[in-house]
Motif scaffolding. Structure first.
Motif, mmCIF file in Angstrom:
data_model
loop_
_atom_site.group_PDB
_atom_site.id
_atom_site.type_symbol
_atom_site.label_atom_id
_atom_site.label_comp_id
_atom_site.label_asym_id
_atom_site.label_seq_id
_atom_site.Cartn_x
_atom_site.Cartn_y
_atom_site.Cartn_z
ATOM 1 N N LYS A 48 0.628 -1.159 -0.010
ATOM 2 C CA LYS A 48 -0.264 0.146 0.012
ATOM 3 C C LYS A 48 0.705 1.294 0.151
ATOM 4 N N LEU A 49 2.013 1.179 0.361
ATOM 5 C CA LEU A 49 3.091 2.329 0.515
ATOM 6 C C LEU A 49 3.597 2.595 -0.690
ATOM 7 N N ARG B 126 -1.762 0.238 -8.176
ATOM 8 C CA ARG B 126 -2.977 0.775 -7.611
ATOM 9 C C ARG B 126 -3.295 0.103 -6.266
ATOM 10 N N LEU B 127 -3.843 0.799 -5.195
ATOM 11 C CA LEU B 127 -4.433 0.072 -4.085
ATOM 12 C C LEU B 127 -5.138 -1.216 -4.407
ATOM 13 N N ASP B 128 -6.057 -0.954 -5.720
ATOM 14 C CA ASP B 128 -6.944 -2.055 -5.967
ATOM 15 C C ASP B 128 -6.418 -2.972 -7.011
ATOM 16 N N ASN B 129 -4.902 -3.151 -7.477
ATOM 17 C CA ASN B 129 -4.520 -3.957 -8.272
ATOM 18 C C ASN B 129 -3.339 -4.501 -7.832
ATOM 19 N N GLN B 130 -2.503 -3.732 -6.993
ATOM 20 C CA GLN B 130 -1.085 -4.203 -6.356
ATOM 21 C C GLN B 130 -0.238 -4.862 -7.211
ATOM 22 N N LYS C 43 -0.256 4.307 -6.105
ATOM 23 C CA LYS C 43 -0.562 5.831 -6.756
ATOM 24 C C LYS C 43 -1.291 6.598 -5.579
ATOM 25 N N THR C 44 -2.199 5.992 -4.909
ATOM 26 C CA THR C 44 -2.892 6.789 -3.992
ATOM 27 C C THR C 44 -1.984 7.327 -3.076
#
Lengths: 510, 537
Positions: A383-384, A491-495, A387-388
């Motif tokens: 998560k770190l 992205r958070l939702d694809n990692q 993009k977010t």
């Protein structure tokens, strides 16, 4: 048997057993001593000090044991057998217990010396008792000579067996159990051989129980070893702690200090200067006046150390998840020496928080931001690198500011490395990737990121060991095997990064 | 001094006692937790009647009976249109219905509904709501951009199959040729249904379902069960059928032979989430589940919500309505006179309290569910794919669990709350509801614990508490001929000044449907009262 004048007594099997036991007891005693010394240097480092103090304490305790033997006035055999069983139990479990205790207790040395003193005391009782038990069967002259001879020969046997056979083939934990078994074997043999042992029912039961326990320990040593994971590190572990967030382990071999988080190497003191000089100076050296600095991760204070080499730094905010980590590197003199007391610098403020959450509420602007997180080995740390996350950091970077991101190895994990660059660009940054060779890591990569184009002009503070302004441009050359390739945005939702990183390292490690 | 025999005997007794103690402990651990559910006393009071005659009178423009998603959405729609003269009466102490949440020291957690898929293009009203709630944060290339913090983070789903965790919910390893062929044919058929536009220009399968095409061959799918339809296609692969069973129980609380083929296909062909950055297949989720949405809706309506009010009679009164509700706090029945009533309660209750609006509820059946919230000291692990948001075991009768802290910060959480779901689809619903009343907390807890430990031996000793929530009437069951026959007839029976609002009337227990029904009823009521508004439908 009562003929004490005979120079060549015909020893009964029981007497032979007693003499043999002198040999075994001596071997065992020395093995415990060596185990304690080795273990102490392995776990605490500084082998000279550890061996000296352990041996000193052990011999001193033997002295106390010998002194106290005078207060034994009767029933020497019963006491001898009890002492043997006790030594077998304590000595046999010594290595296992110390290994298991080490990560769990704060004052390891107290446990170590308590055990060493205890064993030494009991071993000190052994020889005087043995002499007194045998005195009826031998002339004193022969007795002292025989017992001490076997005692010293036993010591030689132990000192040769230990480094050449036991340590390499059995390991410390198993060696301990094996010699505990030998010790209790002596006790059991005496009880069954000696005619006067009929009254020793309790001792026999205890002896059998201890023997069974030690045998079980010997068989299950593998499991114990795994439990005491210190064995997993190549070099002696000098510090280990479990925090709610991670397992922190420090090892030292010679002058090489290494930090592992959850088993992953974070730095080696031999070459960390290469990593940290390359991490910090290309970014700070491109900011006109780097005054307010943000470090995300980097609880070891080594990046902060490099930051403080730039004149004009007014404040450093260091955000690291784990208070234990920053406390350790601020308070341990050895580690504070490594980071030159950076964590105690009044200009530095430590924030123990989850950076993912912290950046959402944080206010900028910062002149330079150093992002030095562990590799994206799982979806949490991943998560770190999203993009977010970078969009939030983008908000914190002042105009003319410069950011740098630790981006894994462009040689071993080129897909992961270039994913970081692509993701930073998707978050609105201009990027300039570079790489450096760090022997303990291999080829390692970083990405510079800024609001606008990133130039060549750079100031590198003098007094570094690795990076100079003359060599710095070379870091930006990527040979074909590390060259840029198209990658998705993480992205958070694809990692995408976590998967790519796992794939590439998996292939590398086979 | 004891002799050897005494010592050994003593040891023996000690060992037996220790072993016995362990066995006892394993058999009967005093697991902390509680048994919760819809307020049965109030529900049964409604069934049994005997409320005092009205002693207090109130006035309102519109009364909304029921504070679940449909009622709250109706209230939101009224408020958004500037119609402020309404009261929302809720039986429970808190609004939210099936989307309510709990909270403990570790995390907030859902008691029921826990996510909202990214809405389809046709779900305009819902998208407007999400935009107002800050969940749609902008637009990119013409498509709505969803807040990345609220989209479900990777890894979304994993399946425990043949001793290993894998990504995704359809088994990937050890498939036979039949499995591969049937899975591929099924996927192709569903993709075709999803892409199909009917003769009337509507999508074959839409969300809200009211926007679906009325083509006769499509509606004919509602007359047979999904299992029979799959049989007719010749798709018998146990892997495909196992996956289908999971999906039917997941969304409908039913077995594949209990739901209509139209409902079954809708699950696979209805979702065409519309979002930038490939987020269309994703869902929005929060630690507290859909309580995030109902809490926001409730906040907008605020003081107009009256909780702990048991509406037991809604009747026509001249040109308007009277709504009698028992106020638990005041121990009195309140009569509310209004110009219109939005009846946002399950249809079997509507039939009881408002026979003029809902003459009967024949054909309305409900699936019972058990939801357990399990507090754990450490995160579940397992071989293969790493911990996901939704974790499902192929062999378990449960639907697995979701991790409440999944959307949290980057640190590996030390502990979490796992929300575990079990639709009691194999039992007759009435029998299952009886079981819910009779089975003690401890037995439910043992069931949940055993199921989790079967997936996760690594959780041994890490389970701190198990909180059980019983939903007697969790979901409407879309049995054959319900969606396009029974439900539309029930919806059509209600005439102004009565407006029905519940996902029961869609036949699909989905947030999207409840929201649509609430919006529809609110717009109908405002039109009836002559209040000007811009339709969102």
């Amino acid at each position: 048997m009562t003929d004490t004048s005979s120079s060549r007594p015909r020893p009964s099997p029981a007497v032979l057993a007693l003499i043999a036991s002198a040999f075994v007891v001596a071997t065992c005693g020395l093995v415990y001593e060596l185990l304690a010394g080795t273990l102490a240097s392995y776990l605490l480092g500084d082998s000279v000090t550890q061996f000296s103090t352990v041996i000193g304490a052990y011999l001193f305790a033997m002295g106390i044991g010998s002194w106290c033997s005078r207060y034994v006035t009767r029933d020497e055999l019963r006491l001898f057998v009890r002492v043997e069983i006790l030594i077998a139990l304590i000595g046999g479990c010594l290595a296992a217990v110390l290994f298991l205790l080490f990560p769990m207790i704060d004052h390891f040395r107290i446990a170590l010396y308590a055990l060493v003193l205890g064993i030494g005391f009991l071993v000190g009782l052994e020889i005087p008792l043995l002499l007194r038990i045998l005195r009826a069967d031998f002339e004193f002259r022969d007795l002292v000579s025989t017992v001490l001879t076997f005692d010293y020969v036993g010591a030689l046997a132990a000192s040769l067996l230990f480094p050449l056979i036991l340590m390499p083939h059995l390991g410390m934990i198993r060696t301990g159990f094996l010699f505990g078994l030998a010790n209790v074997g002596v006790a059991l043999a005496l009880m069954w051989l000696l005619p006067s042992s009929a009254r020793l029912g309790l001792e026999k039961a205890a002896g059998i129980l201890v023997a069974l326990a030690l045998a079980a320990g010997f068989v299950g040593a593998e499991r114990l070893q795994r439990l005491a994971e210190v064995a997993a590190y190549e070099e002696p572990v000098i510090y280990a702690a479990s925090t709610p967030f991670q397992r922190i382990v420090l090892t030292r071999g010679g002058d090489d200090l290494r930090l592992f988080l959850n088993g992953n190497l974070q730095f080696s003191s031999r070459d960390e200067y290469r990593y940290h000089e390359a991490l910090v100076h290309p970014a700070l050296g491109r900011v006109t006046r780097p005054a307010r600095i943000l470090i995300l991760g980097g609880g070891d204070g080594l990046a902060a150390r490099e930051v403080f080499r730039h004149p004009g730094v007014e404040s450093v905010t260091l955000v690291d998840l784990d208070p234990e980590m920053t406390r350790l590197f601020a308070n341990s003199p050895m580690l504070a020496r490594l980071n030159k007391g950076a964590l105690a610098d009044p200009r530095l403020k430590v924030v123990n928080a989850d950076a993912f959450r912290w950046v959402r509420d944080a206010r900028g602007p910062y002149d330079a931001i150093i992002v030095d997180f562990p590799d994206p080995t799982d979806f949490s740390v991943g998560k770190l690198y999203t993009k977010t996350f970078y969009q939030q950091v983008h908000r914190l970077l002042g105009p003319g500011g410069m950011m740098v991101v630790q981006s894994t190895s462009p040689l071993i994990a080129p897909g992961a490395f270039w994913t970081v660059a692509t993701t930073l660009e998707a978050a609105g940054f201009a990027t300039r990737p570079y790489h450096v060779y760090v022997p303990s890591f291999g080829e390692w990569g970083f990405v510079l990121a800024a609001h606008g184009p990133i130039g060549d002009a750079v100031r590198i503070p003098s007094g570094g060991r690795f990076l100079t302004a003359r060599d710095e441009p070379r870091l930006f050359d990527f040979p074909p095997d590390m060259a840029r390739r198209p990658t998705p945005v993480n992205r958070l939702d694809n990692q995408a990064l976590v998967r790519e990183f796992a794939d590439e390292w998996g292939r590398y490690e086979g | 001094m004891p002799d050897r025999r005494t010592v050994i005997a003593g040891l023996g007794v000690g060992a037996v006692a220790a072993a016995g103690g362990t066995a006892w402990h394993l058999r009967d651990p005093a697991m902390p937790g509680a048994l919760g559910g819809a307020d049965m006393a109030r529900g049964h009071a409604l069934r049994d009647g005997g409320f005092p005659p009205p002693s207090i009178e109130e006035q309102a423009g519109i009364v909304i009976a029921g504070g679940g998603v449909a009622g709250l959405s109706a209230g939101w729609a009224l408020a958004e249109a500037g119609f402020d003269d309404f009261t929302l009466l809720e039986l429970e102490d808190a609004t939210g219905g099936n989307a309510r949440a709990g909270r403990n020291a570790t995390s907030a957690f859902p008691l029921g509904a826990h996510y909202l898929p990214v809405p389809n293009r046709e779900a305009k009203a819902l998208r407007a709501l999400l935009t107002r709630l800050g969940m749609v944060v902008g637009e990119k290339n013409g498509a709505p951009l969803y807040d990345p913090y609220q989209l479900c983070a990777d890894l979304q789903e994993r399946l425990f199959y043949q001793g290993r965790w894998q990504e995704g919910l359809i088994p990937r390893r050890g498939l036979s040729e039949t499995d591969e062929a049937d899975l591929a044919a099924f996927a192709a058929a569903m993709a075709a249904f999803s892409a199909r536009i009917g003769q009337d220009g509507r999508p074959a399968f839409a969300i809200p379902m009211a926007y679906s095409s009325r083509d006769a061959d499509l509606l004919a799918l509602d007359a047979i069960s999904f299992a029979i339809w799959l049989d007719r296609q010749g798709w018998h692969s146990p892997v495909l059928r196992g996956h289908v069973r999971y999906c039917m129980r997941d969304d409908y609380g039913c077995e594949a032979d209990q739901v209509s083929a139209w409902a079954g296909i809708h699950y696979f062909a209805g979702r065409r989430g519309w979002a930038a950055d490939d987020a269309g297949d994703n869902e929005l989720t929060w630690p507290e589940g859909n309580a995030r949405l109902t809490t926001a809706l409730s906040a907008r309506i605020g003081k107009r919500i009256a909780p702990a009010r048991i509406v037991h009679r809604v009747a026509r009164d001249g040109g308007g309505v009277v709504v009698d509700s028992f106020d638990v706090a005041r121990n009195a029945t309140v009569r509310t006179r209004a110009r219109a009533a939005i009846i946002a309660v399950p249809h079997f209750i509507a039939a009881r309290i408002a026979p003029e609006a809902a003459p009967q509820a024949h054909g309305f059946g409900y699936a019972p569910w058990i939801v357990a919230n399990v507090t754990v000291d450490r995160l579940p692990a397992g071989r293969g794919a790493k911990l996901a948001w939704d974790n499902v075991s192929w062999t378990s009768e449960s639907l697995g669990y979701v991790v409440a802290t999944h959307q949290g910060p980057a640190a590996r959480a030390a502990g979490s709350v796992l929300t575990w779901y079990l639709p009691l689809s194999r039992m007759a619903p009435a029998a299952a509801r009886r079981l819910m009343v009779e089975r003690p907390l401890h037995d439910w807890q043992a069931m949940v614990r055993d199921d989790l430990l079967a997936m996760h031996p690594d959780l041994e000793g890490a389970i701190r508490a198990i909180h059980i929530w019983r939903w007697g009437h969790a979901m409407i069951r879309p049995v054959p001929n319900f969606l396009w026959t029974t439900a539309p007839a029930a919806a059509a029976a209600a005439q102004a000044p009565f407006f029905l609002a519940h996902s029961d009337l869609s036949g699909l227990s989905l947030f999207e449907e409840a929201h649509y029904r609430g919006q529809l009823a609110a717009e109908g009521a405002m039109a009836h009262l002559g209040h000007a508004f811009a339709s969102m439908l």
